[in-house]
Motif scaffolding. Structure first.
Motif, PDB file in Angstrom:
ATOM      1  N   SER A  59       0.836  -1.208   0.000  1.00 63.43           N
ATOM      2  CA  SER A  59       0.000   0.000   0.000  1.00 63.43           C
ATOM      3  C   SER A  59       0.868   1.253   0.000  1.00 63.43           C
ATOM      4  O   SER A  59       0.404   2.339  -0.308  1.00 63.43           O
ATOM      5  N   GLU A  60       2.131   1.088   0.329  1.00 61.20           N
ATOM      6  CA  GLU A  60       3.061   2.223   0.286  1.00 61.20           C
ATOM      7  C   GLU A  60       3.878   2.202  -0.993  1.00 61.20           C
ATOM      8  O   GLU A  60       4.795   3.009  -1.159  1.00 61.20           O
ATOM      9  N   GLY A  61       3.582   1.251  -1.855  1.00 60.21           N
ATOM     10  CA  GLY A  61       4.269   1.208  -3.138  1.00 60.21           C
ATOM     11  C   GLY A  61       5.676   0.634  -3.079  1.00 60.21           C
ATOM     12  O   GLY A  61       6.398   0.665  -4.068  1.00 60.21           O
ATOM     13  N   LEU A  62       6.070   0.109  -1.922  1.00 57.04           N
ATOM     14  CA  LEU A  62       7.428  -0.421  -1.804  1.00 57.04           C
ATOM     15  C   LEU A  62       7.517  -1.846  -2.320  1.00 57.04           C
ATOM     16  O   LEU A  62       8.597  -2.326  -2.680  1.00 57.04           O
ATOM     17  N   VAL A  63       6.387  -2.513  -2.304  1.00 55.19           N
ATOM     18  CA  VAL A  63       6.349  -3.914  -2.689  1.00 55.19           C
ATOM     19  C   VAL A  63       5.245  -4.117  -3.706  1.00 55.19           C
ATOM     20  O   VAL A  63       4.206  -3.468  -3.643  1.00 55.19           O
ATOM     21  N   LEU A  64       5.507  -4.988  -4.648  1.00 51.80           N
ATOM     22  CA  LEU A  64       4.511  -5.290  -5.661  1.00 51.80           C
ATOM     23  C   LEU A  64       3.965  -6.685  -5.410  1.00 51.80           C
ATOM     24  O   LEU A  64       4.734  -7.638  -5.329  1.00 51.80           O
ATOM     25  N   ILE A  65       2.647  -6.793  -5.270  1.00 50.66           N
ATOM     26  CA  ILE A  65       2.055  -8.108  -5.017  1.00 50.66           C
ATOM     27  C   ILE A  65       1.231  -8.540  -6.218  1.00 50.66           C
ATOM     28  O   ILE A  65       0.359  -7.809  -6.670  1.00 50.66           O
ATOM     29  N   ILE A  66       1.539  -9.714  -6.719  1.00 49.57           N
ATOM     30  CA  ILE A  66       0.744 -10.274  -7.802  1.00 49.57           C
ATOM     31  C   ILE A  66      -0.054 -11.444  -7.231  1.00 49.57           C
ATOM     32  O   ILE A  66       0.537 -12.396  -6.714  1.00 49.57           O
ATOM     33  N   PRO A  67      -1.390 -11.347  -7.303  1.00 47.00           N
ATOM     34  CA  PRO A  67      -2.238 -12.365  -6.689  1.00 47.00           C
ATOM     35  C   PRO A  67      -1.855 -13.779  -7.131  1.00 47.00           C
ATOM     36  O   PRO A  67      -1.583 -14.000  -8.306  1.00 47.00           O
ATOM     37  N   ASN A  68      -1.829 -14.664  -6.193  1.00 49.13           N
ATOM     38  CA  ASN A  68      -1.509 -16.068  -6.461  1.00 49.13           C
ATOM     39  C   ASN A  68      -0.082 -16.285  -6.945  1.00 49.13           C
ATOM     40  O   ASN A  68       0.287 -17.420  -7.243  1.00 49.13           O
ATOM     41  N   SER A  69       0.664 -15.234  -7.031  1.00 47.62           N
ATOM     42  CA  SER A  69       2.024 -15.398  -7.537  1.00 47.62           C
ATOM     43  C   SER A  69       3.064 -15.021  -6.482  1.00 47.62           C
ATOM     44  O   SER A  69       4.001 -15.770  -6.232  1.00 47.62           O
ATOM     45  N   GLY A  70       2.890 -13.875  -5.877  1.00 44.04           N
ATOM     46  CA  GLY A  70       3.835 -13.511  -4.835  1.00 44.04           C
ATOM     47  C   GLY A  70       4.208 -12.053  -4.796  1.00 44.04           C
ATOM     48  O   GLY A  70       3.732 -11.249  -5.596  1.00 44.04           O
TER      49      GLY A  70
ATOM     50  N   THR B   9     -10.767 -11.983  -7.734  1.00 40.95           N
ATOM     51  CA  THR B   9      -9.819 -13.074  -7.950  1.00 40.95           C
ATOM     52  C   THR B   9      -9.675 -13.951  -6.717  1.00 40.95           C
ATOM     53  O   THR B   9      -9.463 -15.140  -6.818  1.00 40.95           O
ATOM     54  N   THR B  10      -9.795 -13.330  -5.554  1.00 48.79           N
ATOM     55  CA  THR B  10      -9.606 -14.081  -4.309  1.00 48.79           C
ATOM     56  C   THR B  10     -10.765 -13.825  -3.350  1.00 48.79           C
ATOM     57  O   THR B  10     -11.543 -12.892  -3.547  1.00 48.79           O
ATOM     58  N   SER B  11     -10.840 -14.638  -2.341  1.00 46.03           N
ATOM     59  CA  SER B  11     -11.884 -14.451  -1.332  1.00 46.03           C
ATOM     60  C   SER B  11     -11.723 -13.117  -0.626  1.00 46.03           C
ATOM     61  O   SER B  11     -12.706 -12.426  -0.359  1.00 46.03           O
ATOM     62  N   ALA B  12     -10.471 -12.781  -0.340  1.00 52.70           N
ATOM     63  CA  ALA B  12     -10.222 -11.517   0.348  1.00 52.70           C
ATOM     64  C   ALA B  12     -10.763 -10.351  -0.472  1.00 52.70           C
ATOM     65  O   ALA B  12     -11.374  -9.428   0.057  1.00 52.70           O
ATOM     66  N   ASP B  13     -10.560 -10.453  -1.768  1.00 51.54           N
ATOM     67  CA  ASP B  13     -11.039  -9.405  -2.657  1.00 51.54           C
ATOM     68  C   ASP B  13     -12.571  -9.360  -2.655  1.00 51.54           C
ATOM     69  O   ASP B  13     -13.174  -8.284  -2.648  1.00 51.54           O
TER      70      ASP B  13
END
Lengths: 217, 217
Positions: A59-70, B9-13
């Motif tokens: 949420s601070e843009g420091l990390v990128l999260i791709i759902p189901n991927s990581g 895509t996910t339950s959380a979503d």
DNA sequence: ACATGAATACATGCATGCTATCACAGATAC
DNA sequence: GTATCTGTGATAGCATGCATGTATTCATGT
């Protein structure tokens, strides 16, 4: 120099701070993968609080999260950094402009203290402390605006931009740090309740910060 | 009118969207407690995705989380709403100002479409659709600025302000909705690449939106 | 009646295990 | 050599149980 221990209420908070620390102190490479288990093992906690910390960093843009991927550490382009600073400029200019009209004596003193600490940290070449104190200077101003929501957004964007330190070296020009001089100027403008001047100086200060990102890391 | 199902895509979503839906459609009272288990049972999932959704809502200022205690729906004061709109004004004015210089033909068309849909939703008194389309208008402009970070922040503050609908009734003045006229004006200014005019209209538009919060809920 | 404190019910924080999904390597076809 | 398919390992998503902390209630004393 006594390093006060990081304080935290929950494990998730601890992981968050620890990860942020590792990012800022260049222990991680932009774009590198951040598997939950690795971090969990490294920090001696389970995956649950790690997940939470990662999402907060996202949420601070420091990390990128791709759902189901990581998750992976962000690797902002030059363009993204410029975009971020454009937003930061807007938020901080309005922030300092309002603050100039209503900052308390107490916060003026806190501002002075923060500049002093900043100078000390710079002399000692203590990167982490320097960044923390630097950030604090801007935080105090945002708080002084009296606009809580604004302060929240400034807090968020400070977290983003501070992480960009990974890409440059604030101690590159060994003897010269115009940033501190700028802070002094802004603090003075605030003392004088000179809103226009404060905004002008803040704008210049941030332009400089952005151009600093060219200094070798 | 075909109501397209919410995609996730996910339950959380899913939980996130569902909660947001319930907030916007006034199914929840400001300040009410939001125990994880209750929500989990109601939505047929476990507490884990609920926790995640709640934290996301917290990052948008819709929910207040107190560590070890729990989450409750935000109950923004008049003051907080004003503060929020002050920030939104800054972000959206810079957004529309840049957009005016570079918006694509395609996005101009999307903007027109969105205004048409908005009129339809208003006639039908379809609150949820109205809000969604309304939000979309602003989202398209933010995207058109070409500044991704800015668009991200606008997205966040749109989520906040849209939730304020809990406090008022956008269909209060049955036949009159100057908001749509404003949108038309802004779209026109963008077509004309008239940056100053677009900013001016956006500023007026947001001032009005804020004053709308006085209309009975 | 009011304040204080203990007990109890309740909600969150975290660990763990299972499942669904994704990424990647090797095989196969063209 | 390129592209597509397929299987296997790795990883995230989620459910559940336990531990810890919080809120509420009710008893006790003044």
């Amino acid at each position: 120099m006594i390093m006060e221990p990081r304080l935290y209420t929950t494990s998730a908070d601890y992981v968050y701070q620890e990860l942020r620390h590792q990012i800022v102190t260049k222990q991680m490479k932009p774009g590198q993968r951040l598997p939950e288990v690795n971090i969990a093992v490294q920090m001696g906690v389970s995956r649950t609080p790690v997940r939470e910390a990662l999402r907060r960093l996202a949420s601070e843009g420091l990390v990128l999260i791709i759902p189901n991927s990581g998750a992976r550490l962000a690797s902002p382009t030059r363009r993204e950094m410029e975009d971020t600073y454009a937003v930061r400029e807007q938020l901080e200019c309005i922030s300092v402009g309002i603050a100039a009209t209503r900052i308390s004596e107490r916060n003026l003193r806190r501002l002075d203290d923060s500049v002093l600490e900043e100078e000390k940290a710079f002399e000692e070449k203590n990167l982490e402390l320097y960044l923390e104190v630097n950030e604090n200077f801007h935080r105090i101003i945002a708080e002084s605006s009296g606009n809580r929501v604004l302060a929240e957004y400034v807090e968020n964007i400070l977290a983003r931009t501070n992480a960009y330190v990974v890409f440059y070296d604030p101690f590159y020009d060994i003897d010269d740090n115009p940033s501190i001089a700028h802070h002094k100027g802004i603090a003075l403008a605030l003392k004088e309740k000179n809103s226009e001047k404060a905004v002008k100086l803040m704008r210049e200060h941030l332009k400089l910060s952005l151009s600093d990102l060219n200094k070798p890391a």
